[in-house]
Motif scaffolding. Structure first.
Motif, PDB file in Angstrom:
ATOM      1  N   SER A 106       0.613  -1.025   0.115  1.00 10.71           N
ATOM      2  CA  SER A 106       0.080   0.073   0.077  1.00 10.71           C
ATOM      3  C   SER A 106       0.640   1.221   0.027  1.00 10.71           C
ATOM      4  O   SER A 106       2.091   1.843   0.094  1.00 10.71           O
ATOM      5  N   ILE A 107       0.376   2.444   0.160  1.00 12.77           N
ATOM      6  CA  ILE A 107       0.728   3.546  -0.364  1.00 12.77           C
ATOM      7  C   ILE A 107       0.998   4.728   1.087  1.00 12.77           C
ATOM      8  O   ILE A 107       1.637   5.467   1.098  1.00 12.77           O
ATOM      9  N   GLN A 108       0.005   3.935   2.073  1.00 15.61           N
ATOM     10  CA  GLN A 108       0.517   4.598   3.630  1.00 15.61           C
ATOM     11  C   GLN A 108       0.563   3.362   4.367  1.00 15.61           C
ATOM     12  O   GLN A 108       0.041   2.318   3.839  1.00 15.61           O
ATOM     13  N   PRO A 109       0.583   3.948   5.670  1.00 14.74           N
ATOM     14  CA  PRO A 109       0.913   4.928   6.338  1.00 14.74           C
ATOM     15  C   PRO A 109       3.015   5.819   5.585  1.00 14.74           C
ATOM     16  O   PRO A 109       3.310   6.644   5.794  1.00 14.74           O
ATOM     17  N   GLN A 110       3.369   4.403   4.866  1.00 15.98           N
ATOM     18  CA  GLN A 110       4.974   4.723   5.035  1.00 15.98           C
ATOM     19  C   GLN A 110       5.302   6.218   3.541  1.00 15.98           C
ATOM     20  O   GLN A 110       6.105   6.873   4.237  1.00 15.98           O
ATOM     21  N   GLY A 111       4.002   5.916   3.186  1.00 17.78           N
ATOM     22  CA  GLY A 111       4.656   7.589   1.534  1.00 17.78           C
ATOM     23  C   GLY A 111       5.746   6.935   1.556  1.00 17.78           C
ATOM     24  O   GLY A 111       6.222   6.730   0.803  1.00 17.78           O
ATOM     25  N   PHE A 112       6.634   8.173   0.656  1.00 18.33           N
ATOM     26  CA  PHE A 112       7.146   7.841  -0.560  1.00 18.33           C
ATOM     27  C   PHE A 112       8.293   9.256   0.436  1.00 18.33           C
ATOM     28  O   PHE A 112       7.813  10.865   0.809  1.00 18.33           O
ATOM     29  N   GLU A 113       9.703   9.536  -0.199  1.00 19.41           N
ATOM     30  CA  GLU A 113      11.009  10.691   0.514  1.00 19.41           C
ATOM     31  C   GLU A 113      10.325  11.191  -1.520  1.00 19.41           C
ATOM     32  O   GLU A 113      11.330  11.004  -2.519  1.00 19.41           O
TER      33      GLU A 113
END
Lengths: 539, 155
Positions: free
Chosen positions: B124-131
């Motif tokens: 999934s793309i959350q909760p980590q997100g991207f830099e």
């Protein structure tokens, strides 16, 4: 039984999205009794799909921004068979601000004077200066990231947060603009680049178009609404307004609504004044569905202009494929920088007015395969090669074309197509003007030059994106002359003194930028006007 | 939906073949059908009935194709003829075919082996997100040289 605490308010607001939230907040703050009815639910931001592994599948279905695809109980179908663009919207507390990419540009001063400057359409009855303080106020409440110094726009108040970083792909595009000597500037966005007003900062997951589970993207359910409720505004969800009722004298007397959850049982609330904030399609639909003996053409329609002059922004999409994977899915999918090099009328071109380039990003693997802003990746023997050429390598320019008002572009009622409550749905008739078509050709040429300069080795072009009807405008335009407009310059219906409109229906022209900050500024300005004019009503 | 379940159960071979034609084998990965993704497609059909109805229309259309019938079934045709049949369906039932393609791409790119191959490390793309690179104002040096050019019609 209708709860007595909500009966006969000073103001009954229909719709809780961008404008409904803003005016409810303003009038609640001023001490009026305000009730807002919303047909959708209150959505918990933690239920957004981003944390789920099938988030890209949900984006195609229950989180799609097209109500005809989503088909949730709270949605109403729109007959768009005779429209070159499909209208997009969302029904929930916060409305379409749940789905928007939160780009927050302002109209240019020239956008209010297109008749005087270019001899087309009409001038607005107000100017940029009239709206400026409300743009500033809205920036503060929604939370604006951006920076002063844009040579294409007037200087404005310092934004509360610095710009959203451009990312590697954004820097690439910015340098290409510099190389060509064309204007660009970091976009103003209602996305937190730092923590703001108790809301978290963006972590660049990208999919702002599906809501923001961190609350870093502003949507009115998490900006205006918590504050409005503190002022005593009552917000009631799952209530679909079926009709605005009128008195013998022809004034608005209240609304009939159906409780979507309770077998669609119909209720009535009387109100001293009614404010419509249902968007450029929902508002004329409701007014046309509310015709009565006194108002046989629909409420407020003595001019015959209700539902006419529908404007979208035609979007031309150019996807540039870079030779190297630079992970173009990182960062907000919407606009991190924009160019207004071709915004104002230039007599050397074969069209009037102009357009804005918006630099957008890519997304995850499924979205890349099904084709974001372009055709899907080929199936069959070329599939893997083509997927490889796009994934993490696609950058795209969305061109937002100024759409001029034309009466034949319209919202009417389709008596056969009905929503889940049995209420007739809107039918859209919309075709592109010759001026728009010329602008699109120009944008394809200039956009191609730009993407090649940025290093794109292949460019996929979609001249007009059918599924890009984000902006719904013009169907109850404001003006000084009741024969040529539906409301006055405050959004008050010429025909019905206690009926106001505050959404995109009011727009006289569309400009070449996203409309939401202007819609919200208009709502705040009307709220200020009402607060002064209606002091005697205060509880 | 009993009807849905039965229809799909009866069409396994043809569906697997279609999936393999849409997303063929690459490197050490077989095509989408041979990878065993049919079950995921059936789950999707159950959740989103419009996918099921599109698939049903497509299969019905394939089954009445005279050449398929003359050869006993679509699955006995040679691959060129199978591709040609799908291209005709794509032309005639474009909306349904587009829904089918999206569904097959969706189950394919959700698969962990496929994600590994394309170097997509995320469920999934959350909760980590991207830099991403931080905001750097030096990028504005060139554009700041342009003088204001907006029009002020009220002057």
């Amino acid at each position: 039984m209708v709860d007595k605490s909500i009966t006969n308010p000073d103001f009954l607001v229909v719709g809780s999205g961008a404008s409904g939230a803003a005016i409810s907040w303003r009038l609640g703050k001023a001490g009026f009794k305000v009730v807002c009815l919303e047909q959708g639910p209150q959505i918990d931001i933690e239920s957004y799909p981003h944390t789920q592994k099938d988030w890209e599948i949900k984006a195609q279905h229950e989180w799609n921004n097209n109500p005809n695809i989503r088909s949730l109980t709270e949605d109403y179908p729109v007959n768009d068979l005779d429209s070159e663009i499909s209208p997009l919207m969302f029904n929930a507390v916060g409305g379409s601000t749940i789905h928007w990419t939160a780009h927050a540009p302002r109209f240019h001063p020239s956008d209010f004077r297109v008749k005087s400057l270019d001899g087309v359409a009409d001038d607005w009855p107000i100017s940029y200066k009239d709206l400026e303080p409300y743009y500033d106020l809205n920036d503060e409440i929604m939370g604006c990231s951006g920076i002063n110094g844009d040579p294409a726009n007037p200087i404005r108040k310092k934004r509360p947060m610095p710009p959203i970083p451009l990312g590697e792909d954004g820097v690439l595009i910015a340098k290409a603009f510099d190389k060509l000597g064309w204007h660009w500037w970091p976009s103003d966005n209602y996305i937190n680049s730092t923590k703001y007003n108790g809301r978290d900062s963006c972590n660049y997951c990208g999919a702002v178009h599906l809501g923001c589970p961190k609350g870093a993207k502003a949507s009115t359910d998490i900006t205006y609404w918590p504050e409005a409720k503190k002022f005593g505004v009552k917000l009631i969800t799952h209530c679909r307004v079926t009709k605005i009722t009128t008195s013998k004298e022809g004034k608005a007397s209240g609304v009939n609504y159906k409780d979507i959850r309770n077998n669609g049982k119909e209720h009535h609330i009387s109100s001293k004044n009614i404010i419509l904030a249902c968007n450029g399609i929902g508002t004329p639909r409701l007014m046309l569905n509310s015709k009565s003996e006194k108002h046989p053409q629909g409420l407020g329609n003595s001019s015959g202009l209700l539902g006419k002059n529908l404007m979208f922004h035609p979007y031309t999409m150019l996807v540039g494929l870079l030779p190297k994977n630079i992970e173009t899915y990182k960062g907000p999918i919407g606009n991190s920088l924009m160019s207004q090099e071709f915004y104002e009328t230039d007599p050397k071109r074969d069209f009037v007015r102009g357009y804005t380039f918006q630099f957008n990003r890519s997304s995850g693997p499924i979205t890349s395969a099904i084709g974001l802003a372009s055709r899907p990746v080929a199936w069959g023997e070329n599939h893997h090669k083509e997927f490889e050429s796009r994934f993490g390598k696609a950058i795209f320019l969305a061109t937002i074309i100024e759409d001029l008002p034309e009466r034949h572009n319209s919202v009417k009622i389709d008596k056969k197509l009905k929503d889940s409550s049995g209420i007739p749905s809107p039918k859209i008739n919309y075709s592109l003007s010759d001026n728009s078509k010329k602008m699109i050709q120009h944008a394809i040429q200039t956009g191609t030059t730009l993407l090649k300069t940025a290093g794109a080795t292949e460019i996929l072009t979609t001249p007009v994106s059918k599924s890009a009807g984000w902006h719904l405008m013009g169907t109850a335009r404001m003006g000084d002359d009741p024969k040529n407009s539906v409301t006055d310059k405050w959004g008050r219906c010429h025909d019905i003194e206690n009926l106001f409109i505050v959404d995109g229906s009011l727009f006289v022209t569309s400009s070449g930028v996203n409309p939401t900050p202007t819609i919200q500024a208009l709502a705040l300005r009307t709220g200020d006007y009402i607060a002064k004019q209606f002091r005697s009503l205060k509880k | 939906m009993i009807e849905e379940k039965q229809f799909l159960e009866n069409k396994h071979p043809i569906l697997i073949k279609i999936m393999d034609l849409i997303v063929p084998a690459i490197d050490d990965l077989p095509g989408a059908g041979s990878m065993g993704l049919l079950n995921e497609l059936k789950i999707l059909c159950k959740k989103y009935p419009k996918i099921y109805f599109s698939i049903r229309r497509i299969i019905n259309s394939i089954e009445i194709d005279p050449i398929s019938r003359a050869n006993g079934s679509f699955i006995f045709l040679d691959i060129d003829r199978q591709i040609e049949t799908l291209k005709i369906i794509e032309l005639n039932l474009s909306d349904d075919f587009s829904i089918l393609i999206n569904a097959i791409y969706s189950v394919y790119y959700m698969n962990k082996d496929v994600k590994k191959r394309i170097n997509w490390k995320y469920n999934s793309i959350q909760p980590q997100g991207f830099e991403i690179l931080p905001w750097d104002e030096s990028i504005l040096v060139e554009i700041k040289k342009i003088k204001p050019f907006w029009k002020n019609p009220d002057n």
